[in-house]
Scaffold this motif. Sequence first.
Motif, mmCIF file in Angstrom:
data_model
loop_
_atom_site.group_PDB
_atom_site.id
_atom_site.type_symbol
_atom_site.label_atom_id
_atom_site.label_comp_id
_atom_site.label_asym_id
_atom_site.label_seq_id
_atom_site.Cartn_x
_atom_site.Cartn_y
_atom_site.Cartn_z
ATOM 1 N N TRP A 1 39.887 -3.833 18.039
ATOM 2 C CA TRP A 1 39.966 -5.021 17.756
ATOM 3 C C TRP A 1 39.776 -5.652 16.290
ATOM 4 O O TRP A 1 38.945 -5.159 15.775
ATOM 5 C CB TRP A 1 39.089 -5.519 18.695
ATOM 6 N N ALA A 2 40.661 -6.425 15.936
ATOM 7 C CA ALA A 2 40.442 -6.933 14.597
ATOM 8 C C ALA A 2 39.672 -8.127 14.773
ATOM 9 O O ALA A 2 40.152 -9.179 15.098
ATOM 10 C CB ALA A 2 41.805 -7.278 13.942
ATOM 11 N N ALA A 3 38.297 -8.102 14.632
ATOM 12 C CA ALA A 3 37.724 -9.163 14.840
ATOM 13 C C ALA A 3 37.430 -10.043 13.730
ATOM 14 O O ALA A 3 37.669 -9.892 12.755
ATOM 15 C CB ALA A 3 36.220 -8.636 15.313
ATOM 16 N N HIS A 4 36.963 -11.362 14.060
ATOM 17 C CA HIS A 4 37.031 -12.521 13.049
ATOM 18 C C HIS A 4 36.134 -11.925 12.207
ATOM 19 O O HIS A 4 34.976 -11.292 12.485
ATOM 20 C CB HIS A 4 36.495 -13.459 13.992
ATOM 21 N N ARG A 5 36.041 -12.510 10.900
ATOM 22 C CA ARG A 5 34.783 -11.884 10.052
ATOM 23 C C ARG A 5 33.478 -12.258 10.361
ATOM 24 O O ARG A 5 32.587 -11.723 9.665
ATOM 25 C CB ARG A 5 35.396 -12.500 8.488
ATOM 26 N N LEU A 6 33.162 -13.195 11.056
ATOM 27 C CA LEU A 6 31.762 -13.412 11.622
ATOM 28 C C LEU A 6 31.373 -12.826 12.797
ATOM 29 O O LEU A 6 30.184 -13.058 13.206
ATOM 30 C CB LEU A 6 31.713 -14.974 11.654
ATOM 31 N N VAL A 7 32.001 -11.936 13.658
ATOM 32 C CA VAL A 7 31.810 -11.414 14.786
ATOM 33 C C VAL A 7 30.713 -10.362 14.560
ATOM 34 O O VAL A 7 29.681 -10.243 15.066
ATOM 35 C CB VAL A 7 33.143 -10.812 15.424
ATOM 36 N N ARG A 8 31.002 -9.437 13.351
ATOM 37 C CA ARG A 8 30.083 -8.363 13.084
ATOM 38 C C ARG A 8 28.878 -8.890 12.752
ATOM 39 O O ARG A 8 27.911 -8.442 13.224
ATOM 40 C CB ARG A 8 30.929 -7.479 12.053
ATOM 41 N N PRO A 9 28.466 -9.896 11.676
ATOM 42 C CA PRO A 9 27.517 -10.346 11.510
ATOM 43 C C PRO A 9 26.770 -10.890 12.424
ATOM 44 O O PRO A 9 25.564 -10.751 12.597
ATOM 45 C CB PRO A 9 27.778 -11.300 10.017
ATOM 46 N N PHE A 10 27.145 -11.594 13.141
ATOM 47 C CA PHE A 10 26.718 -12.373 14.295
ATOM 48 C C PHE A 10 26.179 -11.523 15.403
ATOM 49 O O PHE A 10 25.051 -11.482 15.546
ATOM 50 C CB PHE A 10 27.661 -13.511 15.209
ATOM 51 N N PHE A 11 26.838 -10.583 15.791
ATOM 52 C CA PHE A 11 26.673 -9.725 17.079
ATOM 53 C C PHE A 11 25.908 -8.380 16.486
ATOM 54 O O PHE A 11 24.986 -8.040 17.007
ATOM 55 C CB PHE A 11 27.823 -9.271 17.886
ATOM 56 N N GLY A 12 26.577 -7.660 15.410
ATOM 57 C CA GLY A 12 26.019 -6.397 15.072
ATOM 58 C C GLY A 12 24.598 -6.595 14.369
ATOM 59 O O GLY A 12 23.645 -6.239 14.487
ATOM 60 N N THR A 13 24.657 -7.321 13.329
ATOM 61 C CA THR A 13 23.650 -7.673 12.374
ATOM 62 C C THR A 13 22.628 -8.802 13.047
ATOM 63 O O THR A 13 21.331 -8.328 13.024
ATOM 64 C CB THR A 13 23.773 -8.351 11.146
ATOM 65 N N GLY A 14 22.975 -9.665 13.441
ATOM 66 C CA GLY A 14 22.198 -10.678 14.283
ATOM 67 C C GLY A 14 21.753 -10.423 15.509
ATOM 68 O O GLY A 14 20.507 -10.026 15.762
ATOM 69 N N VAL A 15 22.380 -10.354 16.531
ATOM 70 C CA VAL A 15 22.084 -10.185 18.143
ATOM 71 C C VAL A 15 21.555 -8.914 18.019
ATOM 72 O O VAL A 15 20.199 -8.826 18.572
ATOM 73 C CB VAL A 15 23.062 -10.201 18.969
#
Length: 161
Positions: A90-104
């Motif tokens: 999936w070519a995720a939106h640029r904020l998905v990785r920081p939100f879910f990976g780093t944040g959540v």
Amino acid sequence: MTAPKSQAVGEPTDPDVDLHVPAQRQQSWRAQGPIVAVVAIGGAIGACARYGASLLWPASAGAFPWTTLCVNAVGCAVIGVFMVIISDVWAAHRLVRPFFGTGVLGGFTTFSTYVVDIQKLVDAGHVRTGLAYLAATVLAALAAVWLAVTATRRVLAWRQG
């Protein structure tokens, strides 16, 4: 001579940006502000989930901290699945990785609590339990992420072919 510039992981370095120039610093904040915000929001969600797990399955003083071990292993497994999905599928939106990976997931996994748990066990005279916990958490976390990545890639390959 200019000072080294800060950059987010995965973001290209822009040699034309000088953070000593107020207008460029403000422009940099506009670019990084949304990332900081989603990491903070995701981190709060993940930390609340971790806290909820500790309330549901509290560890007794001096006992093996199973809840923290399980939270870290589960979080690492989810990180493994997530990274395969966003890098291979999936070519995720640029904020998905920081939100879910780093944040959540960063807020959910709790290696700082892991270190405090070890210190408490050692201080209470449970050195063997502390050492077992130290090794078990690292092994469980590494095994969880490796198994999750491997299983996710196999499932994806099976679905494609």
